[in-house]
Write an enzyme that holds these catalytic residues in place. Structure first.
Site, short mmCIF file in Angstrom:
data_model
loop_
_atom_site.label_atom_id
_atom_site.label_comp_id
_atom_site.label_asym_id
_atom_site.label_seq_id
_atom_site.Cartn_x
_atom_site.Cartn_y
_atom_site.Cartn_z
N GLU A 180 10.53 -5.95 9.59
CA GLU A 180 8.73 -6.13 8.91
C GLU A 180 8.71 -7.40 7.90
O GLU A 180 9.84 -7.31 7.25
CB GLU A 180 8.56 -5.17 8.76
CG GLU A 180 8.06 -4.31 9.59
CD GLU A 180 8.67 -2.75 9.07
OE1 GLU A 180 7.73 -2.67 7.77
OE2 GLU A 180 7.35 -1.90 9.39
N HIS A 235 2.01 -2.10 8.40
CA HIS A 235 2.65 -0.81 7.79
C HIS A 235 2.08 -0.48 6.04
O HIS A 235 2.15 -1.04 5.26
CB HIS A 235 4.44 -1.47 7.07
CG HIS A 235 5.13 -0.14 6.84
ND1 HIS A 235 6.71 -0.32 6.81
CD2 HIS A 235 4.52 0.94 6.26
CE1 HIS A 235 7.33 0.71 6.32
NE2 HIS A 235 6.25 1.70 5.98
N LEU A 236 1.08 -0.39 5.98
CA LEU A 236 -1.09 -0.30 5.89
C LEU A 236 -0.78 1.05 5.86
O LEU A 236 -2.21 1.72 5.18
CB LEU A 236 -1.19 -1.55 5.60
CG LEU A 236 -1.93 -2.07 6.63
CD1 LEU A 236 -3.03 -1.23 7.43
CD2 LEU A 236 -2.45 -3.10 6.55
N ARG A 272 8.56 6.03 10.68
CA ARG A 272 9.30 4.60 10.27
C ARG A 272 9.35 4.15 11.77
O ARG A 272 10.12 4.74 12.70
CB ARG A 272 10.56 5.27 9.75
CG ARG A 272 10.52 5.40 8.21
CD ARG A 272 10.62 3.85 7.73
NE ARG A 272 10.38 4.31 6.16
CZ ARG A 272 9.41 4.40 5.34
NH1 ARG A 272 7.48 4.24 5.17
NH2 ARG A 272 9.40 4.52 3.82
#
Length: 341
Positions: free
Chosen positions: A283, A302-303, A254
């Site tokens: 993001e 963020h994948l 995170r």
């Protein structure tokens, strides 16, 4: 039993419907989809990492007993306006887009799907470690623009091997434990800091009681902790300075766990050899952010948890808990157990 299949572009309505048909074929279903991941998640009505409109969700939930969702905003407003609702199942490792306190107040059971993307995220984390160590994206970018540089073979320019390195894991849950196994298979020494750890570690994995001690001895540090109010900003300038010169940091957990300005500073100064992050302070990331100008920093949007198996497993875990609830059994993954009495 009427179930709202609230899908998006990842855990789709069809994926959810197939899972529910396996576990509860007699359920009546209606569907609703939002625009994630083509539209980003954000804060909606007091919940985090949500995408969608509260009014559309309220309308879709009329007469529904269960909301089977992934990213829709299950807010106090939605719960208060849905008197037939008895259960919300969120296909995520944590139900951040659902108001757990409001669900409890309204007597609505809230479940989630931990571990659904553990394998995908672990694989991506290992790929990011390798990308940082070997600087693969940077060398590719140079080659496709016609640049061929021999100086990257200079001793001072090359990175470490994973074999023989000490890899420090901050967090040893479903993801961290998988990364540890792969790092050991590659010949690394693995140390772990996790104050919530309640299981015995396998042979070859060492536990340290102090984050500072882990940072000081690890040439590669990879973060796998869940963000909480207590650990937000866990690694900042002081912690990064403790890492050995020439070391590497990876964050696929995170964004709130890491001070990114401090990270850019230690990369700019040359104290760290490289870093790689799948999660970011904003993001989507603004196109002028310094992260995009920082040398030896690899980023992905963020994948890490994106795989077909992760979507299918999330739907399957959620559907199994819905079926258990309908049968009068206790679901496996309950966020507000006081509702069960």
């Amino acid at each position: 039993m009427k179930v709202l299949l609230s899908g998006d572009g990842f855990v789709t309505v069809d994926v959810r419907a197939r899972a529910l048909a396996r576990h509860l074929p007699e359920a009546e279903t209606v569907s609703l989809a939002n625009e994630w991941p083509l539209e980003p998640v954000g804060d909606v009505g007091g919940v985090r990492e949500a995408q969608g409109d509260e009014e559309r969700l309220i309308e879709a939930l009329r007469g529904c007993d269960v909301c089977f969702t992934h990213t829709q905003p299950v807010t106090e407003k939605v719960l208060a306006a849905s008197p037939d609702l008895t259960m919300v199942t969120v296909c995520r490792g944590g139900p951040v887009n659902a108001d757990a306190d409001a669900a409890t107040e309204h007597g609505v059971l809230l479940t989630f799907t931990p571990g659904r993307n553990a394998t995908a995220t672990a694989e991506h984390s290992v790929a990011m470690i390798m990308a940082a160590v070997r600087q693969i994206p940077q060398r590719h970018a140079e080659l496709v623009t016609g640049e061929w540089r021999g100086d990257y073979y200079l001793y001072d320019q090359v990175g470490p091997e994973i074999a023989g390195s000490t890899v420090g894991l901050v967090g040893y849950g479903a993801i961290g434990s998988r990364v540890a196994a792969i790092m050991m298979a590659l010949g690394a020494r693995v140390v772990v800091y996790d104050p919530y750890l309640s299981v015995d570690l396998p042979s070859g994995v060492e536990r340290v009681e102090d984050l500072d001690a882990l940072l000081a001895q690890s040439s590669i540090v990879t973060i796998h902790a869940r963000e909480t109010a207590e650990n937000r900003g866990l690694i900042g300038a002081r912690e990064l300075a403790l890492m050995p010169a020439g070391s590497i940091l990876v964050n696929c957990a995170r964004g709130g766990l890491l001070d990114y300005d401090a990270l850019c500073d230690v990369l700019d100064s040359g104290h760290l050899f490289a870093a790689a992050c799948d999660v970011l302070p904003f993001e989507p990331l603004p196109p002028d952010h310094r992260i995009l100008r920082t040398p030896r920093l690899t980023v992905t949007p963020h994948l890490a948890g994106a795989s077909r198996q992760a979507a299918e497993l999330a739907a399957d875990i959620g559907a199994a808990d819905i079926a258990a609830f309908v049968r009068g059994e206790r679901p496996r993954y309950v966020a507000n157990p006081t509702v069960l009495g």
